[in-house]
Design an enzyme around this catalytic site. Structure first.
Site, PDB file in Angstrom:
ATOM      1  N   TYR A 170      -5.044   5.489  -3.172  1.00  0.00           N
ATOM      2  CA  TYR A 170      -4.075   6.483  -3.160  1.00  0.00           C
ATOM      3  C   TYR A 170      -3.235   6.434  -4.539  1.00  0.00           C
ATOM      4  O   TYR A 170      -3.051   5.341  -5.308  1.00  0.00           O
ATOM      5  CB  TYR A 170      -2.952   5.984  -2.097  1.00  0.00           C
ATOM      6  CG  TYR A 170      -3.309   6.350  -0.721  1.00  0.00           C
ATOM      7  CD1 TYR A 170      -4.859   6.215  -0.346  1.00  0.00           C
ATOM      8  CD2 TYR A 170      -2.405   6.841   0.297  1.00  0.00           C
ATOM      9  CE1 TYR A 170      -5.162   6.494   0.912  1.00  0.00           C
ATOM     10  CE2 TYR A 170      -2.931   7.152   1.604  1.00  0.00           C
ATOM     11  CZ  TYR A 170      -4.221   6.850   1.830  1.00  0.00           C
ATOM     12  OH  TYR A 170      -4.784   7.040   3.148  1.00  0.00           O
ATOM     13  N   GLU A 201      -3.989  14.310   5.142  1.00  0.00           N
ATOM     14  CA  GLU A 201      -2.586  13.911   3.813  1.00  0.00           C
ATOM     15  C   GLU A 201      -2.584  14.934   2.884  1.00  0.00           C
ATOM     16  O   GLU A 201      -3.927  15.447   2.318  1.00  0.00           O
ATOM     17  CB  GLU A 201      -3.009  12.526   3.322  1.00  0.00           C
ATOM     18  CG  GLU A 201      -2.891  11.535   4.377  1.00  0.00           C
ATOM     19  CD  GLU A 201      -3.475  10.032   3.798  1.00  0.00           C
ATOM     20  OE1 GLU A 201      -3.011   9.013   4.416  1.00  0.00           O
ATOM     21  OE2 GLU A 201      -4.580  10.283   3.039  1.00  0.00           O
ATOM     22  N   ASP A 222      -3.477  -1.259   8.326  1.00  0.00           N
ATOM     23  CA  ASP A 222      -2.485  -0.379   8.495  1.00  0.00           C
ATOM     24  C   ASP A 222      -1.589  -0.677   9.583  1.00  0.00           C
ATOM     25  O   ASP A 222      -0.222  -0.607   9.429  1.00  0.00           O
ATOM     26  CB  ASP A 222      -3.092   1.017   9.135  1.00  0.00           C
ATOM     27  CG  ASP A 222      -3.696   1.984   7.867  1.00  0.00           C
ATOM     28  OD1 ASP A 222      -3.445   1.581   6.961  1.00  0.00           O
ATOM     29  OD2 ASP A 222      -4.134   2.684   7.936  1.00  0.00           O
ATOM     30  N   ARG A 238     -14.140   4.835  -3.357  1.00  0.00           N
ATOM     31  CA  ARG A 238     -12.876   4.820  -3.812  1.00  0.00           C
ATOM     32  C   ARG A 238     -12.814   4.209  -5.195  1.00  0.00           C
ATOM     33  O   ARG A 238     -12.353   3.050  -5.314  1.00  0.00           O
ATOM     34  CB  ARG A 238     -11.582   4.445  -3.004  1.00  0.00           C
ATOM     35  CG  ARG A 238     -11.650   5.232  -1.697  1.00  0.00           C
ATOM     36  CD  ARG A 238     -10.569   4.789  -0.643  1.00  0.00           C
ATOM     37  NE  ARG A 238     -10.210   5.663   0.237  1.00  0.00           N
ATOM     38  CZ  ARG A 238      -9.133   5.475   0.964  1.00  0.00           C
ATOM     39  NH1 ARG A 238      -8.211   4.482   0.971  1.00  0.00           N
ATOM     40  NH2 ARG A 238      -8.995   6.349   2.132  1.00  0.00           N
ATOM     41  N   ARG A 285       0.713  -1.135  -0.164  1.00  0.00           N
ATOM     42  CA  ARG A 285      -0.156  -0.145   0.106  1.00  0.00           C
ATOM     43  C   ARG A 285       0.787   1.362  -0.128  1.00  0.00           C
ATOM     44  O   ARG A 285       2.281   1.298   0.103  1.00  0.00           O
ATOM     45  CB  ARG A 285      -0.922   0.133   1.191  1.00  0.00           C
ATOM     46  CG  ARG A 285      -2.104  -0.761   1.102  1.00  0.00           C
ATOM     47  CD  ARG A 285      -3.314  -0.097   1.785  1.00  0.00           C
ATOM     48  NE  ARG A 285      -3.626   1.131   1.072  1.00  0.00           N
ATOM     49  CZ  ARG A 285      -4.381   2.127   1.642  1.00  0.00           C
ATOM     50  NH1 ARG A 285      -4.716   1.859   3.008  1.00  0.00           N
ATOM     51  NH2 ARG A 285      -4.769   3.112   1.200  1.00  0.00           N
ATOM     52  N   GLU A 311      -2.761   2.757  -6.256  1.00  0.00           N
ATOM     53  CA  GLU A 311      -3.256   1.658  -5.885  1.00  0.00           C
ATOM     54  C   GLU A 311      -4.704   1.089  -6.636  1.00  0.00           C
ATOM     55  O   GLU A 311      -5.518   1.971  -6.808  1.00  0.00           O
ATOM     56  CB  GLU A 311      -3.962   1.724  -4.322  1.00  0.00           C
ATOM     57  CG  GLU A 311      -2.479   1.979  -3.610  1.00  0.00           C
ATOM     58  CD  GLU A 311      -3.088   2.448  -2.002  1.00  0.00           C
ATOM     59  OE1 GLU A 311      -2.394   2.173  -1.069  1.00  0.00           O
ATOM     60  OE2 GLU A 311      -4.297   3.074  -1.620  1.00  0.00           O
TER      61      GLU A 311
END
Length: 379
Positions: free
Chosen positions: A333, A218, A46, A303, A21, A354
């Site tokens: 991302y 971010e 994560d 997404r 990732r 991704e």
């Protein structure tokens, strides 16, 4: 929504035994080399991040093709007992030093745990290379020297992820975009604010820039204009359904004109996006005009459907184009780089993103004309 034809599409990281990732992409102009970074994880979550890996690509201008070398682990980019996350590469053109910034988090401690306990255990780290990423220095923990006592005022923080920025000012300032969850009230939840780590001495020392508006996470930065008209443009993830942007007139120290960019939609909980700036194809060499390109999922509900957007007046949040699709289906991302001219004479981009249910990290190469054929000067 138009779909963009591409010059090259190649999977660089594929989830099998390990998951991958958080892509980061850097182009080294003189070496004609692309460096593609990612987190290598025991699973997609994560908390299962482990190390940072790298694939090196050699760009052939005659064939407009990138040949990629096998995956390698950046073994120095780790603190003992910590997992390495959020790769942020930066190349100092003046000192010919390559930096790789990242955060180190102990064990399986999650971001959510830090937000709930309000105890910040994340560390700011970096490694450097003087041979374009072939060899790396031992890891440096910059937390105490750079953040100091402010570290306890944050519930947690992170850098980037993705490429950083060297400014065209006299100092050749280095900017590492970041965000921190600030503990502003003993009862209220910590709130995220974007900012930049700044170095005026080629990475020897670092300082904290001031914060952008709340609910900015971010982020990435780009330099727009020259001379007295030069500003740092920041584009950040948010939880409010659209991106947030701001501009800095003093090289990333202070940001102003914080605005919601309604044309750049966010899915629920937001998603990371990437931005780069470049000279307008219609500008004369001495013109101040810059254009910004931005990649991000285009769906406000999920997404999905990675798109590239164009803004020919980047400081105007209403001037973003409709997106051109780079990839359909689930995506997340991305990191964007620009270099030289493609075979059609228009600026050329590389995008690392991704794909699927975090099944792959894919490299795409395309030109401005392929993405936006009607842009004047890209004909």
């Amino acid at each position: 929504m138009e779909t963009c034809p591409v010059l090259q599409k190649e999977t660089l990281f594929h989830t099998e035994v390990y998951a991958y990732r958080i892509p980061a992409l850097l182009y080294l102009k003189k070496q004609k080399t692309l460096l593609a970074f990612a987190e290598k994880r025991a699973s997609r979550t994560d908390e299962h991040a482990e190390l940072i890996v790298l694939r090196r690509g050699s760009y052939n201008g005659a064939t407009n093709h990138v040949k990629w070398q096998p995956e390698e682990v950046v073994t120095q980019a780790q603190l003992e007992g910590h997992r390495s996350m959020n790769p942020c590469p930066l190349y100092d053109k003046q000192t010919k030093t390559l930096f790789l910034f990242f955060i180190a988090v102990p064990g399986r401690v999650s971001e959510q745990h830090q937000l709930q306990t309000r105890v910040n255990v994340t560390r700011l780290c970096r490694v450097t290379s003087t041979d374009y990423g072939m060899n790396w220095s031992p890891v440096q923990d910059l937390t105490e020297t750079t953040i100091g006592s402010t570290h306890q005022d944050w519930a947690t923080f992170a850098v980037g992820p993705g490429h950083c920025l060297q400014l065209r000012n006299r100092a050749g300032s280095l900017l590492v975009p970041a965000y921190a969850y600030r503990k502003l009230h003993p009862v209220h939840k910590p709130t995220p604010f974007a900012f930049c780590f700044i170095s005026l001495d080629h990475g020897h020392t670092w300082e904290l820039g001031n914060f952008v508006s709340e609910n900015s996470l971010e982020c990435q930065v780009a330099e727009v204009g020259t001379g007295a008209h030069r500003v740092v443009y920041l584009n950040a993830r948010s939880f409010i359904g659209a991106r947030v942007q701001a501009q800095s007139p003093n090289d990333g120290l202070d940001f102003q004109d914080n605005q919601v960019v309604s044309k750049l939609v966010e899915p629920p909980h937001g998603c990371h996006g990437s931005v780069v700036a470049f000279h307008s194809p219609t500008s004369k060499p001495d013109c101040l005009r810059h254009v910004a390109a931005y990649t991000h999922p285009t769906d406000s509900r999920n997404r999905t459907n990675l798109g590239v957007y164009l803004n020919q007046t980047p400081l105007d949040p209403t001037a973003w184009s409709e997106p051109t699709l780079l990839a359909t289906g689930t995506c997340a991302y991305s990191d964007l780089q620009i270099w030289g001219l493609g075979p059609d004479g228009s600026p050329q981009f590389g995008c690392l993103y991704e794909s699927g249910n975090y099944d792959e990290i894919i490299f795409l190469m395309f030109t401005l004309k392929q993405a936006f054929p009607t842009v004047h000067g890209a004909q």
